[in-house]
Motif scaffolding. Structure first.
Motif, PDB file in Angstrom:
ATOM      1  N   SER A   1     -53.577 -20.692 -33.887  1.00  0.00           N
ATOM      2  CA  SER A   1     -53.856 -19.487 -34.659  1.00  0.00           C
ATOM      3  C   SER A   1     -55.352 -19.416 -34.939  1.00  0.00           C
ATOM      4  CB  SER A   1     -53.089 -19.515 -35.988  1.00  0.00           C
ATOM      5  OG  SER A   1     -53.517 -18.467 -36.826  1.00  0.00           O
ATOM      6  N   ARG A   2     -55.939 -18.238 -34.680  1.00  0.00           N
ATOM      7  CA  ARG A   2     -57.369 -18.036 -34.947  1.00  0.00           C
ATOM      8  C   ARG A   2     -57.601 -16.570 -35.267  1.00  0.00           C
ATOM      9  NH1 ARG A   2     -62.084 -17.978 -36.695  1.00  0.00           N
ATOM     10  NH2 ARG A   2     -63.914 -18.567 -35.463  1.00  0.00           N
ATOM     11  N   LYS A   3     -58.248 -16.313 -36.398  1.00  0.00           N
ATOM     12  CA  LYS A   3     -58.544 -14.955 -36.836  1.00  0.00           C
ATOM     13  C   LYS A   3     -57.277 -14.099 -36.916  1.00  0.00           C
ATOM     14  CE  LYS A   3     -63.192 -14.995 -34.808  1.00  0.00           C
ATOM     15  NZ  LYS A   3     -64.139 -14.308 -33.899  1.00  0.00           N
ATOM     16  N   GLY A   4     -56.183 -14.712 -37.344  1.00  0.00           N
ATOM     17  CA  GLY A   4     -54.936 -13.970 -37.520  1.00  0.00           C
ATOM     18  C   GLY A   4     -54.184 -13.698 -36.238  1.00  0.00           C
ATOM     19  N   LYS A   5     -54.614 -14.291 -35.119  1.00  0.00           N
ATOM     20  CA  LYS A   5     -53.938 -14.085 -33.840  1.00  0.00           C
ATOM     21  C   LYS A   5     -53.356 -15.404 -33.345  1.00  0.00           C
ATOM     22  CE  LYS A   5     -56.885 -10.231 -32.359  1.00  0.00           C
ATOM     23  NZ  LYS A   5     -57.808  -9.729 -31.310  1.00  0.00           N
ATOM     24  N   LEU A   6     -52.217 -15.318 -32.656  1.00  0.00           N
ATOM     25  CA  LEU A   6     -51.557 -16.498 -32.113  1.00  0.00           C
ATOM     26  C   LEU A   6     -51.866 -16.635 -30.625  1.00  0.00           C
ATOM     27  CD1 LEU A   6     -48.073 -16.174 -33.855  1.00  0.00           C
ATOM     28  CD2 LEU A   6     -49.924 -17.738 -34.456  1.00  0.00           C
ATOM     29  N   ILE A   7     -52.185 -17.846 -30.208  1.00  0.00           N
ATOM     30  CA  ILE A   7     -52.508 -18.139 -28.816  1.00  0.00           C
ATOM     31  C   ILE A   7     -51.575 -19.256 -28.358  1.00  0.00           C
ATOM     32  CG2 ILE A   7     -54.322 -18.820 -27.196  1.00  0.00           C
ATOM     33  CD1 ILE A   7     -56.324 -18.035 -29.487  1.00  0.00           C
ATOM     34  N   PHE A   8     -50.899 -19.055 -27.215  1.00  0.00           N
ATOM     35  CA  PHE A   8     -49.897 -20.004 -26.745  1.00  0.00           C
ATOM     36  C   PHE A   8     -50.360 -20.709 -25.474  1.00  0.00           C
ATOM     37  CE2 PHE A   8     -47.760 -16.727 -29.147  1.00  0.00           C
ATOM     38  CZ  PHE A   8     -46.913 -17.446 -29.966  1.00  0.00           C
ATOM     39  N   PHE A   9     -50.097 -22.007 -25.426  1.00  0.00           N
ATOM     40  CA  PHE A   9     -50.337 -22.801 -24.231  1.00  0.00           C
ATOM     41  C   PHE A   9     -49.057 -23.564 -23.902  1.00  0.00           C
ATOM     42  CE2 PHE A   9     -54.465 -22.464 -26.413  1.00  0.00           C
ATOM     43  CZ  PHE A   9     -55.249 -21.936 -25.404  1.00  0.00           C
ATOM     44  N   TYR A  10     -48.605 -23.475 -22.671  1.00  0.00           N
ATOM     45  CA  TYR A  10     -47.439 -24.249 -22.259  1.00  0.00           C
ATOM     46  C   TYR A  10     -47.488 -24.461 -20.747  1.00  0.00           C
ATOM     47  CZ  TYR A  10     -45.749 -19.493 -21.311  1.00  0.00           C
ATOM     48  OH  TYR A  10     -45.642 -18.200 -20.878  1.00  0.00           O
ATOM     49  N   GLU A  11     -47.037 -25.605 -20.347  1.00  0.00           N
ATOM     50  CA  GLU A  11     -46.964 -25.941 -18.927  1.00  0.00           C
ATOM     51  C   GLU A  11     -45.823 -26.927 -18.736  1.00  0.00           C
ATOM     52  OE1 GLU A  11     -49.823 -27.376 -15.220  1.00  0.00           O
ATOM     53  OE2 GLU A  11     -50.591 -27.382 -17.271  1.00  0.00           O
ATOM     54  N   TRP A  12     -44.814 -26.509 -17.958  1.00  0.00           N
ATOM     55  CA  TRP A  12     -43.608 -27.312 -17.808  1.00  0.00           C
ATOM     56  C   TRP A  12     -43.228 -27.496 -16.341  1.00  0.00           C
ATOM     57  CZ3 TRP A  12     -42.224 -29.883 -21.887  1.00  0.00           C
ATOM     58  CH2 TRP A  12     -42.471 -29.365 -23.162  1.00  0.00           C
ATOM     59  N   ASN A  13     -42.737 -28.688 -16.041  1.00  0.00           N
ATOM     60  CA  ASN A  13     -42.118 -29.000 -14.753  1.00  0.00           C
ATOM     61  C   ASN A  13     -40.676 -29.392 -15.055  1.00  0.00           C
ATOM     62  OD1 ASN A  13     -41.310 -29.928 -12.280  1.00  0.00           O
ATOM     63  ND2 ASN A  13     -42.886 -31.503 -12.072  1.00  0.00           N
ATOM     64  N   LEU A  14     -39.735 -28.548 -14.632  1.00  0.00           N
ATOM     65  CA  LEU A  14     -38.333 -28.732 -15.008  1.00  0.00           C
ATOM     66  C   LEU A  14     -37.462 -28.979 -13.781  1.00  0.00           C
ATOM     67  CD1 LEU A  14     -38.037 -25.649 -17.415  1.00  0.00           C
ATOM     68  CD2 LEU A  14     -38.692 -27.983 -18.032  1.00  0.00           C
ATOM     69  N   ARG A  15     -36.467 -29.833 -13.966  1.00  0.00           N
ATOM     70  CA  ARG A  15     -35.460 -30.031 -12.909  1.00  0.00           C
ATOM     71  C   ARG A  15     -34.082 -30.005 -13.556  1.00  0.00           C
ATOM     72  NH1 ARG A  15     -33.270 -34.592 -10.287  1.00  0.00           N
ATOM     73  NH2 ARG A  15     -34.787 -35.953 -11.327  1.00  0.00           N
ATOM     74  N   LEU A  16     -33.241 -29.094 -13.108  1.00  0.00           N
ATOM     75  CA  LEU A  16     -31.899 -28.904 -13.650  1.00  0.00           C
ATOM     76  C   LEU A  16     -30.863 -29.355 -12.641  1.00  0.00           C
ATOM     77  CD1 LEU A  16     -32.481 -25.207 -14.747  1.00  0.00           C
ATOM     78  CD2 LEU A  16     -32.759 -27.194 -16.209  1.00  0.00           C
ATOM     79  N   SER A  17     -29.722 -29.815 -13.131  1.00  0.00           N
ATOM     80  CA  SER A  17     -28.577 -30.121 -12.272  1.00  0.00           C
ATOM     81  C   SER A  17     -27.537 -29.027 -12.418  1.00  0.00           C
ATOM     82  CB  SER A  17     -27.958 -31.475 -12.652  1.00  0.00           C
ATOM     83  OG  SER A  17     -28.861 -32.522 -12.437  1.00  0.00           O
ATOM     84  N   TRP A  18     -26.926 -28.634 -11.287  1.00  0.00           N
ATOM     85  CA  TRP A  18     -25.839 -27.665 -11.366  1.00  0.00           C
ATOM     86  C   TRP A  18     -24.631 -28.185 -10.597  1.00  0.00           C
ATOM     87  CZ3 TRP A  18     -23.885 -25.599  -6.866  1.00  0.00           C
ATOM     88  CH2 TRP A  18     -24.695 -25.602  -5.725  1.00  0.00           C
ATOM     89  N   ARG A  19     -23.465 -27.697 -10.991  1.00  0.00           N
ATOM     90  CA  ARG A  19     -22.227 -28.030 -10.287  1.00  0.00           C
ATOM     91  C   ARG A  19     -21.414 -26.760 -10.164  1.00  0.00           C
ATOM     92  NH1 ARG A  19     -20.264 -31.663 -15.379  1.00  0.00           N
ATOM     93  NH2 ARG A  19     -19.859 -29.966 -16.852  1.00  0.00           N
ATOM     94  N   GLY A  20     -20.623 -26.691  -9.104  1.00  0.00           N
ATOM     95  CA  GLY A  20     -19.874 -25.458  -8.895  1.00  0.00           C
ATOM     96  C   GLY A  20     -18.600 -25.671  -8.104  1.00  0.00           C
ATOM     97  N   THR A  21     -17.762 -24.649  -8.126  1.00  0.00           N
ATOM     98  CA  THR A  21     -16.481 -24.681  -7.414  1.00  0.00           C
ATOM     99  C   THR A  21     -16.369 -23.435  -6.549  1.00  0.00           C
ATOM    100  OG1 THR A  21     -15.453 -25.818  -9.292  1.00  0.00           O
ATOM    101  CG2 THR A  21     -13.978 -24.823  -7.672  1.00  0.00           C
ATOM    102  N   VAL A  22     -16.069 -23.652  -5.240  1.00  0.00           N
ATOM    103  CA  VAL A  22     -15.874 -22.539  -4.320  1.00  0.00           C
ATOM    104  C   VAL A  22     -14.561 -21.844  -4.653  1.00  0.00           C
ATOM    105  CG1 VAL A  22     -15.637 -21.849  -1.899  1.00  0.00           C
ATOM    106  CG2 VAL A  22     -17.174 -23.722  -2.517  1.00  0.00           C
TER     107      VAL A  22
END
Length: 337
Positions: free
Chosen positions: A72-93
């Motif tokens: 937060s600076r001068k009443g304003k919000l500044i966002f920083f984010y950096e992500w490396n994600l790996r998800l697992s999925w499962r399914g049925t035909v």
């Protein structure tokens, strides 16, 4: 030298007893990494994708590397984010009933790219079932992007609550908004909630929940008061000092508080908060254990939850407490058999 009453308003402590960051002028920073890891898991795991080919579900967040912060600076919000994600999925035909597994990789979710431009890669383990892979690449990718948008929305609203401090010019507006809000009842599917106003800043809500567990009351009570059991169901290190005034810390510090009242096998009262809530703001959580022979009805009353955090708090208790406790109880039962 400026005359009395004519100084730069950025430096004037006006209508703020704590004199904290007057007019939101100074740079402040809040680490959102731990909160983000929990929120990403909340919005992604359990995501269901259905189509003519079959049904898939995101089963786990296998890897979450990176960081996030809000400034937060001068009443304003500044966002920083950096992500490396790996998800697992499962399914049925759908036609054959065959089951398959795979993964979803998001190598660079950051503020530099729009969610629609973020790279999402879908893969599947060897074997047939490419129809499910195609389903995940189309419908699945769309749903994952929606979930990522939900995370970013929460980052910019839930997490930042309290970072922009009220000034003299905004107090009247906040009071008017809170009075308007207090005139409306907030409804719960199980029982009604009431809206309370804490000070002049934070509108809050009371959450009521009831759950049935296949466990006697003394066993369920011990899960909330024994460090080893808390760490088992939360899957994180914890601080558990189960005595009046004793400290409580869970989920890598995302939840903290203290024990206010303990009646063995009957009742626990906690002073309880999430890290993302405004500083020093706590809810009062009452857990009442009603013995039903081999089962126990657990009645939860969580009073003082910021309105903007109602849904996430409800999900926290539902998914990270109750569902994980059920899993722990079932594992204990299976081990005995």
């Amino acid at each position: 030298m400026a005359k009395w009453g004519q100084g730069d308003p950025r430096w004037i402590v006006e209508e703020r007893a704590d004199a904290t960051n007057v007019n939101n002028w100074h740079w402040t920073e809040r680490d959102a990494t731990s909160w983000s890891k929990s929120k990403l898991k909340e919005v992604l795991v359990g995501l269901v994708v259905e189509g003519e080919a079959g049904r898939c579900e995101i089963s786990d967040l296998k890897q979450v590397e990176g960081e996030a912060s809000c400034n937060s600076r001068k009443g304003k919000l500044i966002f920083f984010y950096e992500w490396n994600l790996r998800l697992s999925w499962r399914g049925t035909v759908k036609e054959s009933g065959e089951k398959h597994k795979g993964s979803v990789e998001i190598p660079n979710l950051s503020e530099e790219n729009e969610v629609d431009d973020t790279e999402i890669n879908v893969s599947k383990k060897k074997g047939e079932g490419d129809v499910l892979k195609d389903l995940m690449r189309t419908e699945g990718t769309t749903k994952v992007r929606e979930a990522l948008r939900d995370y970013l929305k929460a980052l910019k609203t839930e997490f930042t609550l309290g970072m922009i401090l009220p000034t003299k010019a905004t107090v009247c507006q906040e009071l008017a908004a809170e009075r308007k809000l207090s005139g409306h009842a907030v409804q719960d599917s199980a029982s009604p909630q009431s809206v309370d106003i804490v000070g002049v800043k934070i509108p809050t809500v009371k959450i009521l929940m009831r759950e049935i567990f296949n466990s006697p009351a003394d066993e369920l009570y011990s899960i909330f008061t024994t460090k080893e059991l808390v760490q088992k169901f939360s899957k994180c290190s914890a601080v558990v000092e189960a005595e009046k005034g004793g400290k409580l810390q869970m989920f890598d510090g995302c939840v903290s508080g203290e024990y206010a009242e303990l009646v063995p096998s009957q009742r626990i009262v906690l002073k309880w908060r999430c890290r993302s809530w405004p500083d020093e703001h706590y809810a009062t959580v009452a857990l009442n254990f009603k013995d039903l022979a081999a089962q126990t009805e657990l009645q939860l009353e969580c009073k003082g939850v910021p309105v903007s955090n109602e849904d996430s708090t409800r999900q926290c208790w539902k998914q990270q407490y109750f569902e994980e406790i059920r899993t722990l109880l079932q594992q204990s039962k299976d081990n005995m058999e």
